[in-house]
Design an enzyme around this catalytic site. Sequence first.
Site, PDB file in Angstrom:
ATOM      1  N   ASN A 166     -15.176   1.008 -16.985  1.00 24.69           N
ATOM      2  CA  ASN A 166     -15.622   2.167 -16.216  1.00 24.69           C
ATOM      3  C   ASN A 166     -17.065   2.419 -16.609  1.00 24.69           C
ATOM      4  OD1 ASN A 166     -13.013   3.217 -14.911  1.00 24.69           O
ATOM      5  ND2 ASN A 166     -12.447   2.858 -17.056  1.00 24.69           N
ATOM      6  N   GLU A 167     -17.949   1.890 -15.783  1.00 24.52           N
ATOM      7  CA  GLU A 167     -19.370   1.924 -16.103  1.00 24.52           C
ATOM      8  C   GLU A 167     -19.962   3.297 -15.807  1.00 24.52           C
ATOM      9  OE1 GLU A 167     -20.434  -0.516 -17.667  1.00 24.52           O
ATOM     10  OE2 GLU A 167     -19.967  -2.456 -16.787  1.00 24.52           O
ATOM     11  N   SER A 168     -21.222   3.495 -16.207  1.00 26.41           N
ATOM     12  CA  SER A 168     -21.925   4.746 -15.911  1.00 26.41           C
ATOM     13  C   SER A 168     -21.776   5.053 -14.425  1.00 26.41           C
ATOM     14  CB  SER A 168     -23.416   4.604 -16.208  1.00 26.41           C
ATOM     15  OG  SER A 168     -23.592   4.164 -17.512  1.00 26.41           O
ATOM     16  N   SER A 170     -18.920   6.222 -13.153  1.00 25.12           N
ATOM     17  CA  SER A 170     -17.479   6.282 -12.823  1.00 25.12           C
ATOM     18  C   SER A 170     -17.023   7.730 -12.793  1.00 25.12           C
ATOM     19  CB  SER A 170     -16.658   5.546 -13.885  1.00 25.12           C
ATOM     20  OG  SER A 170     -16.976   4.182 -13.905  1.00 25.12           O
TER      21      SER A 170
END
Length: 642
Positions: A166-168, A170
């Site tokens: 869950n990247e920046s 998300s």
Amino acid sequence: MFTSTIDTATEFEKRFEKINTHVFDNSANASKAVAQQIAALIKEKQSQNKICVLGLATGSSPKSLYAELVRLHREEQLSFKNVITFNLDEYYPMKAESIHSYVRFMNEQLFDHIDILRENIHIPVGMLAKNDIADFCNQYEDQIEKAGGIDLQILGIGGNGHIGFNESGSLQNSKTRLVALDHSTRIAASKEFEGLKNTPRTAITLGVHKIMEAKRVILLAWGEGKSAIIVKAVEEGLTNLVPASFLQEHQHVDFVLDKEAASKLTRINKPWLVEEVIWTDKLISKAVLDLAISLEKPILMLTDADYIENGMSDLLAQMGPAYDINIRIFNKLQNTITGWPGGKPGADDSKRPERALPAKKRVLIFSPHPDDDIISMGGTFKRLHEQGHEVHVAYQTSGNIAVADDEAIRFAKFITDYNEAFGISCDEAQSIYNKSFDFLKTKEIGGIDIPELRKIKGIIRRGEARATSHFVGLPDSQIHFMNLPFYETGAIEKNPLGAEDIALTIDLIEQIKPHQIYAAGDLADPHGTHKVCLDAVFEALKQIKHKDFMKDCWLWLYRGAWQEWGIDEIDMAVPMGPDQVIEKRFGIFKHQSQKDGVVFQGSDSREFWQRAEDRNRETAELYDKLGLAHYAAMEAFVKWEY
Ligand code: F6R
């Protein structure tokens, strides 16, 4: 709950932190403590005849945890028969049998060594048809729910604050899904894939929502490289730019950190802001330099008001006025600057970093890889030699995995062409070339080379290191290739430090009997080669420090290509003029196999010579900004008491 060896902070001291943190002296002890928590949970569930649902992560952080769980299974009969696992993520597309798959990782690190039932293991599938992914993700969440939800979720944290993938950006309620990987995530992964172009762009990840639903969460972070993102997640506001900050809203979460990962937490980095401190010399330097840097003022321009307004009024009360404290720190910093890293003969050395005597010192520079000496301390290296010291350089590892395949085959071909041109008949050379060439045709990306290729790559790096040392002016008798065995796995993953590595290090020190040892003091990556090489030096010194010749031996630490010492830590700063900077650049250029894009680029796209120049210039600029002399560049060292 967690028994940690160094963390005695009170709730009051932790008041800047919005998440429960536990700081351990190292990742091994931290992992042991987490493994105990997991074991206790599994046993509690066993006693209730229940299953235990674990959410698991991959990456470097949980490796030591899994090793400890395997040990608990083998030596203390911890059974995993009642355990169901759900892994966080898998690259997409990814074949389960690939050396890069998380299936392979989990089997190698954990599942193959414990008694978990195969049907209880769940890892997102990396080879689904695109159209089937959404259904798969829904089913994955259903399976978790059917199992009763995750009892304990283990997490790592990405440099950008991602949890799972869950990247920046998300969302807090994001579901399990296919995601595009952040550039920084791909760069971090690229060393496993031999470059960015081979690194997957997408992955399937458990969503933030399911992670937040876990009954308990433990996030692991090791090394200085994680320290900046840890402060953001723990102390700053909740933001989807740092998904780990969502955990501030979880009811039962612990961040388990080693002291390097915790080093930027306010209570550790700026203790004077959270409690009454004893103002030691070190702490005064740290606080004053920090104040000057944050206010962008030279040290001598700091005022009483600056101290008072920035939480340092007790220091002012004890040792002020500001003028006195400023002078004291200014002088201290001034005294770190020397153009005589081996000591200045005939000069008063009471305030200099090094002793004047003996005027001609024996110096031993340990270089973890074949180019760290010139990259990190090339100016000092040359200066020591020119000032008449007997300088030895010891290349600790062969560095053989960091040479590109086409570079290696070019050299192998050179040998056969050379033989042919001069009428030398050597079937052996031809067959080594043929074997290497054939092997490379089918080599998997990131795969382990055959021994012949590893040897060729090692020879290439050895030649480059020798060329640099000759460029500095050393004779062959002062160049030592240690080839420490821990490094020789042919893979990124190295063996642990062994008795032979330490014995080789001791032998060399005893042979040279140095007055100065320089070693790479990189503590950033606890699993990296530099740290293991440093541990070899520390362990060797521990074993021989009682010997007579060692009483005269000082240890200086430099920093490798990745980072610099904090300004408050520097004990010696060796300045360089513009010409010396260029000379150092040419010394680095001798490492041709490391030029124009290297095999393991890391998160920094600059070449090594550029990083070295930028860093040395930045150090010099910092001295200038703090009100000291302005040099073109500076190499920084810390004196280490062993
Ligand atoms: C792994 C995962 C990632 C990693 C994170 C940290 O399953 O989902 O979030 O935990 O990238 O990786 P390391 O531990 O290698 O620093």
